[in-house]
Design a protein around this motif. Structure first.
Motif, mmCIF file in Angstrom:
data_model
loop_
_atom_site.group_PDB
_atom_site.id
_atom_site.type_symbol
_atom_site.label_atom_id
_atom_site.label_comp_id
_atom_site.label_asym_id
_atom_site.label_seq_id
_atom_site.Cartn_x
_atom_site.Cartn_y
_atom_site.Cartn_z
ATOM 1 N N SER A 251 -15.025 12.871 -2.276
ATOM 2 C CA SER A 251 -14.071 12.243 -1.359
ATOM 3 C C SER A 251 -12.690 12.131 -2.006
ATOM 4 O O SER A 251 -11.667 12.174 -1.309
ATOM 5 C CB SER A 251 -14.573 10.888 -0.889
ATOM 6 O OG SER A 251 -14.973 10.119 -1.986
ATOM 7 N N LEU B 106 -10.680 15.166 -1.211
ATOM 8 C CA LEU B 106 -10.168 15.173 0.169
ATOM 9 C C LEU B 106 -9.010 14.202 0.343
ATOM 10 O O LEU B 106 -8.089 14.461 1.123
ATOM 11 C CB LEU B 106 -11.306 14.880 1.149
ATOM 12 C CG LEU B 106 -12.381 15.981 1.179
ATOM 13 C CD1 LEU B 106 -13.580 15.548 2.014
ATOM 14 C CD2 LEU B 106 -11.810 17.298 1.716
ATOM 15 N N ARG B 107 -9.030 13.092 -0.396
ATOM 16 C CA ARG B 107 -7.875 12.178 -0.347
ATOM 17 C C ARG B 107 -6.646 12.832 -0.987
ATOM 18 O O ARG B 107 -5.523 12.666 -0.505
ATOM 19 C CB ARG B 107 -8.218 10.852 -1.035
ATOM 20 C CG ARG B 107 -8.985 9.894 -0.130
ATOM 21 C CD ARG B 107 -8.986 8.475 -0.682
ATOM 22 N NE ARG B 107 -9.881 8.362 -1.808
ATOM 23 C CZ ARG B 107 -11.186 8.088 -1.715
ATOM 24 N NH1 ARG B 107 -11.738 7.881 -0.542
ATOM 25 N NH2 ARG B 107 -11.939 8.018 -2.789
ATOM 26 N N ALA C 251 -8.421 12.293 5.186
ATOM 27 C CA ALA C 251 -9.492 12.684 4.265
ATOM 28 C C ALA C 251 -10.824 12.786 5.008
ATOM 29 O O ALA C 251 -11.608 13.692 4.765
ATOM 30 C CB ALA C 251 -9.591 11.678 3.122
#
Ligand SMILES: [Mg+2]
Length: 219
Positions: free
Chosen positions: A21, A24-25, A49
């Motif tokens: 994650s 994606l951020r 995200a």
């Protein structure tokens, strides 16, 4: 013995590990920077995200940024950064993917990840010979709206394979749901990251590994 003509696989959490994650951020923040927004609101970074395009609609009013433009940048970066992670070994293949060699079914991949990411994974890991059809989402807002549990990409794969005598294998409740909506059987792969996941709908099979899946399909 239940035989199927085709087995269709989800990608993330099934063939390869989930994308972190934090990656994606980072993608979300960099895509804002690409549009000159150096300090984007944290809630919009989270929506970007997570791929929450409804939540992201606020970029139009709050940041005066056309959502389609931002999303195109976000998707282009998501493909690029994930491909780098795959090359670096940060998003590895699961060991039990070797079990697919024992399946004589026709096989395909249908993923909610971007088409460019999924194609790269299949090529990079030498899986292209397994699959007759590989589909990820188009890097557009419409592409995002067609994600599972919408049946768009699974329907297209089944049309391409020319059969509905199939089982869809995934690691998420939405995978069981999309199989139901498309009228095919489902196999829920309960890997470690889904140990506590509750399903709204009963899958046809529940297995912990792809090896167990291959055994179940051979019984
Ligand atoms: Mg998945």
């Amino acid at each position: 013995m239940t035989t199927y003509e085709a087995v269709v696989f989800d990608n993330d959490g099934v063939l390869v590990e989930l994308t972190e994650s934090e990656l994606l951020r980072r993608v979300a923040r960099r895509a804002f920077e690409d549009h000159g927004i150096e300090d984007p609101p944290e809630d919009l970074v989270e929506c970007a995200a997570d791929g929450d395009i409804d939540g992201l609609a606020a970029v139009e009013d709050e940041l005066d940024l056309p959502l389609a433009d931002y999303w195109a940048t976000r998707e282009e970066r998501a493909v690029r950064h994930q491909c780098e992670a795959i090359e670096n070994g940060d998003k590895p293949l699961y060991d039990d993917v070797t079990a697919l060699a024992d399946l004589s079914h026709r096989m395909a991949v249908v993923s909610n990840n971007q088409h460019g990411t999924v194609e790269f994974i299949v090529e990079h890991h030498g899986l292209a010979d397994h699959f007759e059809h590989v589909a990820g989402r188009e890097p557009t807002l419409d592409g995002a709206r067609r994600r599972k549990p919408e049946t768009h990409y699974l329907d297209r794969a089944l049309d391409e394979l020319g059969t509905r005598d199939a089982v869809y294998v995934g690691d998420s409740p939405k995978d069981v749901e999309v199989a139901h909506r498309a009228g095919v059987d489902s196999a829920f792969l309960r890997r470690d990251h889904r140990a506590d996941t509750a399903l709204d709908r009963e899958p046809t099979y529940e297995v912990e590994t792809l090896t167990d899946l291959v055994d179940a399909l051979a019984e």
